[in-house]
Design a protein around this motif. Structure first.
Motif, PDB file in Angstrom:
ATOM      1  N   THR A 144       0.765  -1.204  -0.069  1.00 51.47           N
ATOM      2  CA  THR A 144      -0.165  -0.083  -0.046  1.00 51.47           C
ATOM      3  C   THR A 144       0.702   1.225   0.049  1.00 51.47           C
ATOM      4  N   ALA A 145       0.429   2.314  -0.697  1.00 50.60           N
ATOM      5  CA  ALA A 145       1.114   3.663  -0.627  1.00 50.60           C
ATOM      6  C   ALA A 145      -0.054   4.723  -0.801  1.00 50.60           C
ATOM      7  N   GLY A 146       0.585   5.944  -0.803  1.00 49.19           N
ATOM      8  CA  GLY A 146      -0.403   7.043  -0.736  1.00 49.19           C
ATOM      9  C   GLY A 146       0.293   8.146  -1.754  1.00 49.19           C
ATOM     10  N   ALA A 147      -0.440   8.899  -2.446  1.00 46.62           N
ATOM     11  CA  ALA A 147      -0.096  10.172  -3.212  1.00 46.62           C
ATOM     12  C   ALA A 147      -0.963  11.122  -3.004  1.00 46.62           C
ATOM     13  N   PHE A 148      -2.249  11.253  -2.365  1.00 44.17           N
ATOM     14  CA  PHE A 148      -3.006  12.398  -1.979  1.00 44.17           C
ATOM     15  C   PHE A 148      -2.131  13.262  -1.198  1.00 44.17           C
ATOM     16  N   PRO A 149      -2.397  14.597  -1.350  1.00 41.43           N
ATOM     17  CA  PRO A 149      -1.385  15.577  -0.650  1.00 41.43           C
ATOM     18  C   PRO A 149      -1.973  16.071   0.473  1.00 41.43           C
ATOM     19  N   ARG A 150      -0.937  16.265   1.373  1.00 39.96           N
ATOM     20  CA  ARG A 150      -1.494  17.108   2.578  1.00 39.96           C
ATOM     21  C   ARG A 150      -1.945  18.169   2.466  1.00 39.96           C
ATOM     22  N   ALA A 151      -2.920  18.585   2.883  1.00 42.74           N
ATOM     23  CA  ALA A 151      -3.673  19.810   2.343  1.00 42.74           C
ATOM     24  C   ALA A 151      -2.768  21.146   2.714  1.00 42.74           C
ATOM     25  N   ALA A 152      -2.032  21.184   3.894  1.00 46.32           N
ATOM     26  CA  ALA A 152      -1.237  22.478   4.314  1.00 46.32           C
ATOM     27  C   ALA A 152      -0.154  22.758   3.232  1.00 46.32           C
ATOM     28  N   GLU A 153       0.317  21.492   2.634  1.00 44.34           N
ATOM     29  CA  GLU A 153       1.396  21.705   1.522  1.00 44.34           C
ATOM     30  C   GLU A 153       0.950  22.070   0.191  1.00 44.34           C
ATOM     31  N   THR A 154      -0.427  21.672   0.084  1.00 40.91           N
ATOM     32  CA  THR A 154      -1.081  21.869  -1.355  1.00 40.91           C
ATOM     33  C   THR A 154      -1.427  23.324  -1.633  1.00 40.91           C
ATOM     34  N   PHE A 155      -2.086  24.080  -0.533  1.00 41.26           N
ATOM     35  CA  PHE A 155      -2.497  25.350  -0.660  1.00 41.26           C
ATOM     36  C   PHE A 155      -2.056  26.171   0.649  1.00 41.26           C
ATOM     37  N   GLU A 156      -1.380  27.507   0.260  1.00 44.16           N
ATOM     38  CA  GLU A 156      -0.882  28.041   1.249  1.00 44.16           C
ATOM     39  C   GLU A 156      -2.151  28.551   2.106  1.00 44.16           C
ATOM     40  N   ALA A 157      -2.135  28.560   3.391  1.00 44.67           N
ATOM     41  CA  ALA A 157      -3.159  29.104   4.272  1.00 44.67           C
ATOM     42  C   ALA A 157      -3.583  30.620   4.090  1.00 44.67           C
ATOM     43  N   GLY A 158      -4.690  30.924   3.373  1.00 47.62           N
ATOM     44  CA  GLY A 158      -5.095  32.215   3.475  1.00 47.62           C
ATOM     45  C   GLY A 158      -4.828  32.632   1.913  1.00 47.62           C
ATOM     46  N   ALA A 159      -4.306  31.845   1.174  1.00 46.56           N
ATOM     47  CA  ALA A 159      -4.103  32.241  -0.140  1.00 46.56           C
ATOM     48  C   ALA A 159      -5.036  32.337  -0.990  1.00 46.56           C
ATOM     49  N   ALA A 160      -5.946  33.275  -1.203  1.00 48.31           N
ATOM     50  CA  ALA A 160      -7.312  33.191  -1.916  1.00 48.31           C
ATOM     51  C   ALA A 160      -6.920  32.820  -3.385  1.00 48.31           C
ATOM     52  N   SER A 161      -6.022  33.224  -4.095  1.00 48.69           N
ATOM     53  CA  SER A 161      -5.623  32.920  -5.374  1.00 48.69           C
ATOM     54  C   SER A 161      -5.346  31.550  -5.722  1.00 48.69           C
ATOM     55  N   THR A 162      -5.175  30.855  -4.865  1.00 41.38           N
ATOM     56  CA  THR A 162      -4.782  29.472  -5.010  1.00 41.38           C
ATOM     57  C   THR A 162      -5.939  28.530  -4.594  1.00 41.38           C
ATOM     58  N   THR A 163      -6.892  27.999  -5.370  1.00 43.51           N
ATOM     59  CA  THR A 163      -7.769  26.953  -4.750  1.00 43.51           C
ATOM     60  C   THR A 163      -7.859  25.894  -5.342  1.00 43.51           C
ATOM     61  N   THR A 164      -7.320  25.595  -6.612  1.00 39.84           N
ATOM     62  CA  THR A 164      -7.340  24.181  -7.051  1.00 39.84           C
ATOM     63  C   THR A 164      -5.929  23.698  -7.334  1.00 39.84           C
ATOM     64  N   SER A 165      -5.846  22.371  -7.524  1.00 42.93           N
ATOM     65  CA  SER A 165      -4.505  21.555  -7.874  1.00 42.93           C
ATOM     66  C   SER A 165      -4.826  20.298  -8.229  1.00 42.93           C
ATOM     67  N   ARG A 166      -3.938  19.699  -9.201  1.00 47.08           N
ATOM     68  CA  ARG A 166      -3.937  18.686  -9.914  1.00 47.08           C
ATOM     69  C   ARG A 166      -2.674  17.618  -9.441  1.00 47.08           C
ATOM     70  N   PRO A 167      -2.619  17.216  -8.362  1.00 42.20           N
ATOM     71  CA  PRO A 167      -1.474  16.320  -8.131  1.00 42.20           C
ATOM     72  C   PRO A 167      -1.325  15.092  -8.706  1.00 42.20           C
ATOM     73  N   GLU A 168      -0.400  14.534  -9.022  1.00 40.71           N
ATOM     74  CA  GLU A 168      -0.395  13.317  -9.745  1.00 40.71           C
ATOM     75  C   GLU A 168      -0.554  12.070  -8.789  1.00 40.71           C
ATOM     76  N   ARG A 169      -1.295  10.991  -9.444  1.00 42.03           N
ATOM     77  CA  ARG A 169      -1.424   9.724  -8.591  1.00 42.03           C
ATOM     78  C   ARG A 169      -0.262   8.849  -8.801  1.00 42.03           C
ATOM     79  N   HIS A 170       0.872   9.123  -7.806  1.00 39.09           N
ATOM     80  CA  HIS A 170       2.051   8.450  -7.893  1.00 39.09           C
ATOM     81  C   HIS A 170       1.819   7.191  -7.330  1.00 39.09           C
ATOM     82  N   ASP A 171       0.811   6.932  -6.452  1.00 40.73           N
ATOM     83  CA  ASP A 171       0.488   5.672  -5.742  1.00 40.73           C
ATOM     84  C   ASP A 171       0.013   4.546  -6.870  1.00 40.73           C
ATOM     85  N   TRP A 172      -0.706   5.023  -7.853  1.00 37.31           N
ATOM     86  CA  TRP A 172      -1.346   4.226  -8.872  1.00 37.31           C
ATOM     87  C   TRP A 172      -0.003   3.738  -9.803  1.00 37.31           C
TER      88      TRP A 172
END
Length: 372
Positions: free
Chosen positions: A206-234
């Motif tokens: 088993t392995a994981g690739a879903f990102p940690r929320a704090a590392e995906t978006f800077e807290a309070g950064a209204a300009s960054t609301t979407t992301s497309r991280p790769e499915r490295h686990d698959w």
């Protein structure tokens, strides 16, 4: 336990448990989840480290907290197979022993232990395994390429458990995957050294690739609301299948949770909870992740706009066997108006698990894996 098609690693939290219950029976019966009981209280646990002592040494607080969660899980599983890792709570046997015994005697699930855990806890898990007659699973972290001392450590644990390999499952946990080739090499070494050490009943990677929320978006950064991280686990499992086609392990992932998600206690948010949560969707090679507000002016309009971002993406499943009830919800959320039906963080992760577990199961079936 019949070898499963898919082993999702899920936290024993309402969003994940409810998602499992609401899967279509044809999907649910192909899964054997590895449920992880989160800590009752305290700071985030370090991966692989022994848990700190519970502040309520008499065990009453642990028992009162753990028993309803165990009962909810027993009801949700409804006799289906799976594993339960109680590593975050089992160190407080005064409070957890009765609930874990209840779990084993009233369900068909299998307990998990690991090298490095207290020998008293390993012995208690083995005693419950004997009581159930369903065996035990050993979870090995593959954060570094395993070497001969790791195999010696594993053999010593098996010897102490006094259980035949036919009653033991080996769960190789590659953790978070950011570099597929590097994780693949570590996993192949683990399969070669540990997977072939004994005739295990089941070998899971088993392995994981879903990102940690704090590392995906800077807290309070209204300009960054979407992301497309790769499915490295698959991608890791594809890498393993090519490298070791004759000994490919059972597929496992962390669904749409970060690999350390179950290391956080349920009391980590005070008051009304976090000011934002994540919308989660799984595509063929990447996740769609959106940060959605939970309060503030026009926050439901912003949630619906992000739902439309998901629904309009080419990865969104508009029809076919891969579609689940979660897709119906996403479309209703995207097309709706007002606050009703826009959800909250628990609803969003619930829907994220439903679509992910359905989609991955269908993908595994379509490439001919698992027993028909």
């Amino acid at each position: 336990m019949v070898e499963p098609l898919y082993v999702p690693v899920l936290p024993v939290r309402r969003g994940a448990v409810t998602a499992y219950v609401r899967l279509r029976p044809a999907i649910r019966h192909r899964l054997a989840p590895l449920w992880t009981l989160p800590p009752r209280t305290g700071p985030e646990r370090t991966r692989g480290a022994s848990p700190p002592p519970d502040p309520e040494a008499d065990g009453h607080g642990m028992n009162a907290w753990l028993t309803p969660r165990v009962d909810r899980l027993i009801e949700a599983m409804d006799g289906n197979p799976g594993w339960v890792d109680a590593g975050h709570v089992e160190s407080e046997l005064n409070g957890s022993a009765l609930a874990l015994r209840r779990l084993i005697t009233r369900s068909d699930m299998v307990l998990v232990t690991a090298p490095g855990r207290d020998r008293t806890l390993q012995r208690y898990a083995a005693d419950l395994a004997f009581l159930s007659g369903r065996g035990l699973a050993i979870r090995m972290a593959v954060d570094e390429p395993p070497d001969e001392p790791r195999s010696t450590e594993l053999l010593a644990l098996v010897d102490r458990l006094c259980m035949p390999p036919s009653q033991l499952d080996l769960i190789l946990d590659a953790g978070e995957v950011s570099d597929v080739a590097e994780s693949g090499k570590r996993s192949v070494v683990a399969l070669d050294l540990l997977g072939s050490l004994l005739p295990w009943r089941t070998v899971v990677l088993t392995a994981g690739a879903f990102p940690r929320a704090a590392e995906t978006f800077e807290a309070g950064a209204a300009s960054t609301t979407t992301s497309r991280p790769e499915r490295h686990d698959w991608a890791l499992h594809d890498w393993i299948r090519r490298a070791r086609p004759e000994q490919a392990p059972v597929y496992g992932d962390y669904s749409v949770e970060h690999v350390l998600g179950a290391n956080l206690s349920d009391d980590r948010f005070a008051g009304h909870g976090p000011p934002w949560g994540l919308l989660r969707y799984t595509g063929p090679g990447h996740f769609l992740v959106a940060r959605a507000p939970t309060r503030g002016n026009h926050h439901t309009d912003r949630v619906r706009a992000l739902a439309r971002w998901i629904v309009r993406d080419e990865a969104f499943r508009r029809s076919g066997a891969d579609r689940s009830s979660a897709e119906d919800w996403w479309e209703a959320c995207a097309e709706g108006a007002g606050p009703r039906g826009s959800g909250n963080p628990e609803r969003w992760i619930h829907m994220g698990h439903i679509q992910h577990l359905t989609y991955v199961t269908r993908c595994l079936l379509s490439r001919g894996e698992g027993r028909q």
